[in-house]
Design a protein around this motif. Sequence first.
Motif, PDB file in Angstrom:
ATOM      1  N   THR A 359      -4.075  -4.086  -0.693  1.00 44.08           N
ATOM      2  CA  THR A 359      -4.367  -3.225   0.467  1.00 44.08           C
ATOM      3  C   THR A 359      -3.863  -1.807   0.194  1.00 44.08           C
ATOM      4  O   THR A 359      -4.544  -0.811   0.474  1.00 44.08           O
ATOM      5  N   MET A 360      -2.648  -1.713  -0.378  1.00 42.24           N
ATOM      6  CA  MET A 360      -2.082  -0.385  -0.635  1.00 42.24           C
ATOM      7  C   MET A 360      -2.913   0.373  -1.672  1.00 42.24           C
ATOM      8  O   MET A 360      -3.255   1.544  -1.489  1.00 42.24           O
ATOM      9  N   TYR A 361      -3.236  -0.315  -2.788  1.00 42.58           N
ATOM     10  CA  TYR A 361      -4.032   0.365  -3.833  1.00 42.58           C
ATOM     11  C   TYR A 361      -5.382   0.815  -3.284  1.00 42.58           C
ATOM     12  O   TYR A 361      -5.880   1.884  -3.609  1.00 42.58           O
ATOM     13  N   SER A 362      -6.001  -0.037  -2.438  1.00 37.28           N
ATOM     14  CA  SER A 362      -7.366   0.306  -2.014  1.00 37.28           C
ATOM     15  C   SER A 362      -7.389   1.558  -1.137  1.00 37.28           C
ATOM     16  O   SER A 362      -8.434   2.189  -0.978  1.00 37.28           O
ATOM     17  N   LYS A 363      -6.232   1.953  -0.613  1.00 37.80           N
ATOM     18  CA  LYS A 363      -6.195   3.196   0.188  1.00 37.80           C
ATOM     19  C   LYS A 363      -6.005   4.433  -0.691  1.00 37.80           C
ATOM     20  O   LYS A 363      -6.053   5.567  -0.212  1.00 37.80           O
TER      21      LYS A 363
END
Length: 364
Positions: A359-363
């Motif tokens: 989730t963090m990387y995809s932002k």
Amino acid sequence: MSVNNEYRNFPMVPRVVFGKGSFNQLPSILELQREEGAPFIYLVDDAFENHGTIVERIVLNENDKILFVSAEEEPKTSQVDAIVSDILKEFDKLPSGIIGIGGGSTMDLAKAVSLMLTNKGGAADYQGWDLIKTKSIYHVGIPTISGTGAEVSRTCVLSGPVRKLGINSDYTTFDQVILDPLLLDGVPKNQWFYTGMDCFIHCVESLEGTFLNDFSQSYGEKAYDLCLEVYLEDNDYTEAEKQGKLMMASWHGGMSIAYSQVGVAHAMSYGLGFVLGTKHGIGNCIVFNHLQDYYPEGVAIFKQMVAKHQVTIPTGICANLTDEQMETMINVALSLEPLWENALGKDWKTIMTREKLRTMYSKM
Ligand code: NAD
Ligand code: ZN
């Protein structure tokens, strides 16, 4: 008697010169180390091939040689092996010393070459901790951009065939460093910011980490304050004075993490670097920009600095990753266990799950 290795016996740079114009002292320092017939090899960032006066101020004696190296990409084990092989072919004797002039990339390359001239095999065999058995040849680090702390650390970070990891050893540390603030002239502004923020992030991750101790705190706080003076405060310092402060921030930031560890931004930035080739400084900035839940105060100050210097921090770089790339990125980040433990404590595995990281990387 049992051996107690609980506390690291950390090597420091034994000799350092600081001051505007101190680069001119290099020849007299080197002459004391010269062995007859054995050259000094200068590894110089190729940004200086046609720019500034650094190259014309290098005094070449006997069979000394300058090799220009590109910092376009971060150093590779294969590049180290090729340089070592060329030096061994060209000269009958081992060099008197290796001098690295440039940023973290060039200084790391110089450290690695000096180690691999005396250790058998390839550089990839030594990526890890304390695998080096034989002392390196004499090596000197001269930074021309500040922030990484590579001038003071006991590692040289290399990309190898299977991993991006440093050669961490007591012999990696430079024998001599020259800190001349005037050499920082001409650093492109964005790069000055990204590399300087590497130092700021070292401080935040060290000071906010669970591994913190008085040694790391004393260096980390000083470096943090110096970063604020350089990047945030309005003051009357000249550019050269600011460069000197940034050089010392880099040094102290490196000393701080030597005895603690970095954290979330570095772990995730290594993932970006491995999969997308994102360079260390800018990669840290891309990640840190999104870490308000982990480092609220540090990220708020970082955003003020970004705004003040009108620097662009790229976004959306993970938008089009394949599933496989995302999995690799997560694997690389999670493999850096000490960084997570420092950031989140011993139970970090329950906090930083693969899902959370995705989730963090995809932002970003
Ligand atoms: P760099 O060495 O990659 O250089 C960045 C850019 O700045 C290059 O284009 C270079 O040509 C240019 N440049 C440097 N000095 C200049 C000058 N005076 N004038 C004009 N251009 C100049 O930058 P960096 O951020 O210092 O280093 C990044 C590297 O450091 C990465 O490979 C990273 O893995 C490594 N690193 C090492 C350690 C360590 O402890 N060994 C710690 C952190 C990062
Ligand atoms: Zn760093």
